[in-house]
Design an enzyme around this catalytic site. Sequence first.
Site, PDB file in Angstrom:
ATOM      1  N   LYS A  13       0.820  -1.119   0.099  1.00 36.51           N
ATOM      2  CA  LYS A  13       0.128  -0.031   0.035  1.00 36.51           C
ATOM      3  C   LYS A  13       0.842   1.325   0.001  1.00 36.51           C
ATOM      4  O   LYS A  13       0.617   2.211  -0.772  1.00 36.51           O
ATOM      5  CB  LYS A  13      -0.891   0.082   1.380  1.00 36.51           C
ATOM      6  CG  LYS A  13      -1.931  -1.226   1.425  1.00 36.51           C
ATOM      7  CD  LYS A  13      -2.746  -1.157   2.613  1.00 36.51           C
ATOM      8  CE  LYS A  13      -1.958  -1.098   3.966  1.00 36.51           C
ATOM      9  NZ  LYS A  13      -1.495  -2.473   4.407  1.00 36.51           N
ATOM     10  N   ARG A  88      -9.021   0.812   9.344  1.00 37.49           N
ATOM     11  CA  ARG A  88      -8.499  -0.519   9.524  1.00 37.49           C
ATOM     12  C   ARG A  88      -9.555  -1.269  10.343  1.00 37.49           C
ATOM     13  O   ARG A  88      -9.375  -2.476  10.853  1.00 37.49           O
ATOM     14  CB  ARG A  88      -7.265  -0.425  10.338  1.00 37.49           C
ATOM     15  CG  ARG A  88      -6.130  -0.779   9.598  1.00 37.49           C
ATOM     16  CD  ARG A  88      -4.873  -0.681  10.414  1.00 37.49           C
ATOM     17  NE  ARG A  88      -3.608  -1.444  10.328  1.00 37.49           N
ATOM     18  CZ  ARG A  88      -2.740  -0.931   9.714  1.00 37.49           C
ATOM     19  NH1 ARG A  88      -2.654   0.513   8.973  1.00 37.49           N
ATOM     20  NH2 ARG A  88      -1.615  -1.573   9.387  1.00 37.49           N
ATOM     21  N   ARG A 127      12.167  -6.529   3.998  1.00 36.73           N
ATOM     22  CA  ARG A 127      12.172  -4.934   4.415  1.00 36.73           C
ATOM     23  C   ARG A 127      12.999  -5.132   5.513  1.00 36.73           C
ATOM     24  O   ARG A 127      13.861  -4.055   5.407  1.00 36.73           O
ATOM     25  CB  ARG A 127      10.719  -4.796   4.599  1.00 36.73           C
ATOM     26  CG  ARG A 127      10.640  -3.349   5.014  1.00 36.73           C
ATOM     27  CD  ARG A 127       9.071  -2.664   4.798  1.00 36.73           C
ATOM     28  NE  ARG A 127       8.373  -2.930   6.023  1.00 36.73           N
ATOM     29  CZ  ARG A 127       7.103  -2.721   5.750  1.00 36.73           C
ATOM     30  NH1 ARG A 127       6.445  -2.098   4.809  1.00 36.73           N
ATOM     31  NH2 ARG A 127       6.196  -2.719   6.948  1.00 36.73           N
ATOM     32  N   ARG A 139      12.073  -1.331  11.719  1.00 37.56           N
ATOM     33  CA  ARG A 139      10.675  -1.195  12.322  1.00 37.56           C
ATOM     34  C   ARG A 139      10.813  -2.410  13.368  1.00 37.56           C
ATOM     35  O   ARG A 139      10.940  -3.549  13.209  1.00 37.56           O
ATOM     36  CB  ARG A 139       9.720  -1.036  11.525  1.00 37.56           C
ATOM     37  CG  ARG A 139       9.185   0.041  10.997  1.00 37.56           C
ATOM     38  CD  ARG A 139       8.136   0.109  10.003  1.00 37.56           C
ATOM     39  NE  ARG A 139       6.996  -0.789  10.252  1.00 37.56           N
ATOM     40  CZ  ARG A 139       5.867  -0.763   9.681  1.00 37.56           C
ATOM     41  NH1 ARG A 139       5.794  -0.311   8.460  1.00 37.56           N
ATOM     42  NH2 ARG A 139       4.902  -1.484  10.257  1.00 37.56           N
ATOM     43  N   ARG A 150       0.192  -8.884  13.623  1.00 34.11           N
ATOM     44  CA  ARG A 150      -0.519  -8.162  12.849  1.00 34.11           C
ATOM     45  C   ARG A 150      -1.315  -8.578  11.795  1.00 34.11           C
ATOM     46  O   ARG A 150      -2.382  -7.965  11.724  1.00 34.11           O
ATOM     47  CB  ARG A 150       0.938  -7.416  11.954  1.00 34.11           C
ATOM     48  CG  ARG A 150       1.628  -6.208  12.914  1.00 34.11           C
ATOM     49  CD  ARG A 150       2.630  -5.988  12.371  1.00 34.11           C
ATOM     50  NE  ARG A 150       2.773  -5.322  11.050  1.00 34.11           N
ATOM     51  CZ  ARG A 150       4.031  -5.012  10.098  1.00 34.11           C
ATOM     52  NH1 ARG A 150       5.135  -5.647  10.799  1.00 34.11           N
ATOM     53  NH2 ARG A 150       3.962  -4.367   9.156  1.00 34.11           N
TER      54      ARG A 150
HETATM   55  P1  ADP Z   1       1.673  -2.154   8.247  1.00 32.86           P
HETATM   56  O1  ADP Z   1       2.879  -2.475   7.285  1.00 32.86           O
HETATM   57  O2  ADP Z   1       1.291  -3.295   9.076  1.00 32.86           O
HETATM   58  O3  ADP Z   1       0.465  -1.784   7.039  1.00 32.86           O
HETATM   59  P2  ADP Z   1       1.551   0.745   9.192  1.00 32.86           P
HETATM   60  O4  ADP Z   1       2.865   1.304   9.077  1.00 32.86           O
HETATM   61  O5  ADP Z   1       0.339   0.935   8.306  1.00 32.86           O
HETATM   62  O6  ADP Z   1       2.094  -0.941   8.965  1.00 32.86           O
HETATM   63  O7  ADP Z   1       0.930   0.537  10.666  1.00 32.86           O
HETATM   64  C1  ADP Z   1       1.559   0.002  11.926  1.00 32.86           C
HETATM   65  C2  ADP Z   1       1.237  -0.003  13.070  1.00 32.86           C
HETATM   66  O8  ADP Z   1       0.557   1.190  13.497  1.00 32.86           O
HETATM   67  C3  ADP Z   1      -0.186  -0.959  13.070  1.00 32.86           C
HETATM   68  O9  ADP Z   1       0.298  -2.485  13.234  1.00 32.86           O
HETATM   69  C4  ADP Z   1      -0.872  -0.534  14.295  1.00 32.86           C
HETATM   70  O10 ADP Z   1      -0.628  -0.700  15.315  1.00 32.86           O
HETATM   71  C5  ADP Z   1      -0.643   1.130  13.957  1.00 32.86           C
HETATM   72  N1  ADP Z   1      -2.013   1.613  12.902  1.00 32.86           N
HETATM   73  C6  ADP Z   1      -1.815   2.083  11.922  1.00 32.86           C
HETATM   74  N2  ADP Z   1      -2.660   2.568  11.353  1.00 32.86           N
HETATM   75  C7  ADP Z   1      -3.812   2.166  12.287  1.00 32.86           C
HETATM   76  C8  ADP Z   1      -5.016   2.375  12.084  1.00 32.86           C
HETATM   77  N3  ADP Z   1      -5.728   2.948  11.053  1.00 32.86           N
HETATM   78  N4  ADP Z   1      -5.910   1.789  13.192  1.00 32.86           N
HETATM   79  C9  ADP Z   1      -5.306   1.110  14.320  1.00 32.86           C
HETATM   80  N5  ADP Z   1      -3.904   1.170  14.309  1.00 32.86           N
HETATM   81  C10 ADP Z   1      -3.052   1.790  13.246  1.00 32.86           C
END
Ligand code: ADP
Length: 194
Positions: A13, A88, A127, A139, A150
């Site tokens: 994404k 989400r 990654r 990360r 996750r």
């Molecule tokens: P991913 O690669 O898992 O899609 P992101 O960078 O989008 O990772 O998100 C990393 C973390 O940030 C998630 O695992 C969650 O803890 C938090 N997070 C991000 N966006 C949301 C959201 N919309 N609602 C709740 N938690 C979120």
Amino acid sequence: MRLILLGPPGAGKGTQAQRLVEKYGIPQLSTGDMLRAAVAAQTAVGVKAKAVMDAGELVSDAIVNAIVAERIDQPDCANGFILDGYPRTLAQADAVEAMLAERGEKLDAVVELVVDDKVLVGRIVNRAEQAKAAGQPVRKDDNPEVFEERLREYYKKTAPLIGYYYAHRALKSIDGMADMDTVTAEIEKILAAV
Ligand code: ADP
């Protein structure tokens, strides 16, 4: 153009959103990036979110909804935005609908990137290795153990959004395992039709 990119962690994404930023001149709103910035800056939100994020769980709807509501009022969002990693949960999907309705705006498309779980784990491990090799910080949630959590959170809380947007006739699903340029081309095709 107001677009949601939907898909499991590691689906691509963020990569696709960055490409669309250049092409359409609208910002990428990544709640993950915003939360990581809050953690780094040790804001009140960041302090609350850190442990939850490190464990691979979702931050509360109230926190992320507030962050997004504030962000979409910035002038650079006037012509649209790409939501990456938000909504989400079903409650977040309701919140975004309310936010847009309040502003007299509407969603143009929801694009789902479909990727197999096994491929996802491989991408996350990659990654992390690439970041390490480049001397960049890795990360904390990019390791197989946290990744499993996750993914569980994704299936439990986010995957229901696929049905939600399908029912609203807004959903377009594409193969996220095709090469990056093909995925970009597929998204652009969808956006050209809205
Ligand atoms: P991913 O690669 O898992 O899609 P992101 O960078 O989008 O990772 O998100 C990393 C973390 O940030 C998630 O695992 C969650 O803890 C938090 N997070 C991000 N966006 C949301 C959201 N919309 N609602 C709740 N938690 C979120």
